[in-house]
Design a protein around this motif. Structure first.
Motif, PDB file in Angstrom:
ATOM      1  N   UNK A   8      -4.904   3.407   7.911  1.00  0.00           N
ATOM      2  CA  UNK A   8      -4.943   2.412   6.849  1.00  0.00           C
ATOM      3  C   UNK A   8      -5.278   2.935   5.447  1.00  0.00           C
ATOM      4  N   UNK A   9      -5.859   4.107   5.287  1.00  0.00           N
ATOM      5  CA  UNK A   9      -6.196   4.570   3.946  1.00  0.00           C
ATOM      6  C   UNK A   9      -4.974   4.668   3.041  1.00  0.00           C
ATOM      7  N   UNK A  10      -5.123   4.157   1.849  1.00  0.00           N
ATOM      8  CA  UNK A  10      -4.017   4.144   0.901  1.00  0.00           C
ATOM      9  C   UNK A  10      -4.512   3.542  -0.401  1.00  0.00           C
ATOM     10  N   UNK A  11      -3.655   3.616  -1.406  1.00  0.00           N
ATOM     11  CA  UNK A  11      -3.870   2.821  -2.604  1.00  0.00           C
ATOM     12  C   UNK A  11      -3.233   1.467  -2.310  1.00  0.00           C
ATOM     13  N   UNK A  12      -4.019   0.422  -2.489  1.00  0.00           N
ATOM     14  CA  UNK A  12      -3.540  -0.920  -2.229  1.00  0.00           C
ATOM     15  C   UNK A  12      -3.237  -1.615  -3.552  1.00  0.00           C
ATOM     16  N   UNK A  13      -2.037  -2.178  -3.633  1.00  0.00           N
ATOM     17  CA  UNK A  13      -1.570  -2.810  -4.852  1.00  0.00           C
ATOM     18  C   UNK A  13      -1.324  -4.299  -4.640  1.00  0.00           C
ATOM     19  N   UNK A  58      11.532  -6.838   0.098  1.00  0.00           N
ATOM     20  CA  UNK A  58      12.726  -6.000   0.092  1.00  0.00           C
ATOM     21  C   UNK A  58      13.521  -6.047  -1.207  1.00  0.00           C
ATOM     22  N   UNK A  59      13.701  -7.249  -1.750  1.00  0.00           N
ATOM     23  CA  UNK A  59      14.604  -7.375  -2.898  1.00  0.00           C
ATOM     24  C   UNK A  59      13.993  -8.209  -4.017  1.00  0.00           C
ATOM     25  N   UNK A  60      12.811  -7.835  -4.488  1.00  0.00           N
ATOM     26  CA  UNK A  60      12.246  -8.626  -5.584  1.00  0.00           C
ATOM     27  C   UNK A  60      13.006  -8.394  -6.878  1.00  0.00           C
ATOM     28  N   UNK A  61      13.103  -9.419  -7.683  1.00  0.00           N
ATOM     29  CA  UNK A  61      13.730  -9.283  -8.991  1.00  0.00           C
ATOM     30  C   UNK A  61      12.834  -8.442  -9.881  1.00  0.00           C
ATOM     31  N   UNK A  62      13.309  -7.306 -10.340  1.00  0.00           N
ATOM     32  CA  UNK A  62      12.429  -6.406 -11.114  1.00  0.00           C
ATOM     33  C   UNK A  62      11.818  -7.061 -12.337  1.00  0.00           C
ATOM     34  N   UNK A  63      12.572  -7.943 -12.966  1.00  0.00           N
ATOM     35  CA  UNK A  63      12.063  -8.558 -14.195  1.00  0.00           C
ATOM     36  C   UNK A  63      10.977  -9.581 -13.912  1.00  0.00           C
ATOM     37  N   UNK A  64      10.835  -9.995 -12.663  1.00  0.00           N
ATOM     38  CA  UNK A  64       9.845 -11.022 -12.315  1.00  0.00           C
ATOM     39  C   UNK A  64       8.720 -10.486 -11.446  1.00  0.00           C
ATOM     40  N   UNK A  65       8.731  -9.192 -11.167  1.00  0.00           N
ATOM     41  CA  UNK A  65       7.739  -8.597 -10.281  1.00  0.00           C
ATOM     42  C   UNK A  65       6.684  -7.871 -11.095  1.00  0.00           C
ATOM     43  N   UNK A  66       5.443  -8.204 -10.843  1.00  0.00           N
ATOM     44  CA  UNK A  66       4.312  -7.606 -11.549  1.00  0.00           C
ATOM     45  C   UNK A  66       3.403  -6.889 -10.557  1.00  0.00           C
ATOM     46  N   UNK A  67       2.827  -5.793 -11.033  1.00  0.00           N
ATOM     47  CA  UNK A  67       1.963  -4.970 -10.197  1.00  0.00           C
ATOM     48  C   UNK A  67       0.604  -4.768 -10.850  1.00  0.00           C
ATOM     49  N   UNK A  68      -0.411  -4.666  -9.993  1.00  0.00           N
ATOM     50  CA  UNK A  68      -1.684  -4.188 -10.472  1.00  0.00           C
ATOM     51  C   UNK A  68      -1.710  -2.667 -10.441  1.00  0.00           C
ATOM     52  N   UNK A  69      -2.830  -2.088 -10.847  1.00  0.00           N
ATOM     53  CA  UNK A  69      -2.946  -0.626 -10.867  1.00  0.00           C
ATOM     54  C   UNK A  69      -3.438  -0.059  -9.548  1.00  0.00           C
ATOM     55  N   UNK A  73       5.825   3.460  -0.381  1.00  0.00           N
ATOM     56  CA  UNK A  73       5.092   2.215  -0.467  1.00  0.00           C
ATOM     57  C   UNK A  73       5.577   1.258   0.603  1.00  0.00           C
ATOM     58  N   UNK A  74       4.650   0.530   1.197  1.00  0.00           N
ATOM     59  CA  UNK A  74       5.023  -0.443   2.220  1.00  0.00           C
ATOM     60  C   UNK A  74       4.353  -1.780   1.952  1.00  0.00           C
ATOM     61  N   UNK A  75       5.052  -2.831   2.306  1.00  0.00           N
ATOM     62  CA  UNK A  75       4.484  -4.161   2.202  1.00  0.00           C
ATOM     63  C   UNK A  75       3.484  -4.392   3.308  1.00  0.00           C
ATOM     64  N   UNK A  77       0.836  -1.191   0.000  1.00  0.00           N
ATOM     65  CA  UNK A  77       0.000   0.000   0.000  1.00  0.00           C
ATOM     66  C   UNK A  77       0.871   1.241   0.000  1.00  0.00           C
ATOM     67  N   UNK A  78       0.289   2.304  -0.519  1.00  0.00           N
ATOM     68  CA  UNK A  78       0.988   3.582  -0.523  1.00  0.00           C
ATOM     69  C   UNK A  78      -0.003   4.685  -0.214  1.00  0.00           C
TER      70      UNK A  78
END
Length: 129
Positions: A89-94, A110-121, A45-47, A38-39
């Motif tokens: 708690x209000x935030x954009x949740x991804x 903390x250290x996701x591989x950028x090429x393997x990390x996908x995000x929603x909107x 942004x925080x996990x 969420x951000x």
């Protein structure tokens, strides 16, 4: 290509509940790790919560005991049940998917591989007093 679509956000009063959903389509590697970030406006942004292949369910301290993450792997769905919502708690949740095999919470948050990390909107959550 992977697409993540979140839904279920909205406005609730303090103490209320919401359930977020995330639908994943495309090539979903198995195993994988999925979770929620969420951000809030003006903040980093925080996990929030994740299901990781090493050690299972992980939560941030701020939501532990109030939020519950779950998934339906057969339907490629991820959920976040949020209860006892607070003014912080209000935030954009991804929704996020780390699509490259086994991972732990450090890999995911903390250290996701950028090429393997996908995000929603994202889906917006608002809490009013």
């Amino acid at each position: 290509q992977v697409t993540l679509v979140e839904s279920g956000g909205g406005s609730v009063q303090t103490g209320g509940s919401l359930t977020l959903s995330c639908a994943a389509t495309g090539y979903i590697h198995r195993p994988n790790c999925m979770g929620w970030f969420r951000q809030a406006q003006g903040k980093e942004r925080e996990g929030v919560a994740a299901i990781v292949t090493v050690d299972g369910f992980k939560y941030s301290d701020s939501v532990q005991g109030r939020f519950a993450i779950s998934r339906d792997s057969g339907k490629n769905m991820l959920y976040l049940q949020m209860a006892s919502l607070k003014p912080e708690d209000p935030a954009m949740y991804y929704c996020a998917l780390l699509n490259n095999g086994d991972c732990d919470d450090i890999d995911f948050f903390k250290h996701p591989s950028p090429s393997s990390l996908y995000w929603g909107r994202g889906t917006q959550v608002t809490v009013s007093s």
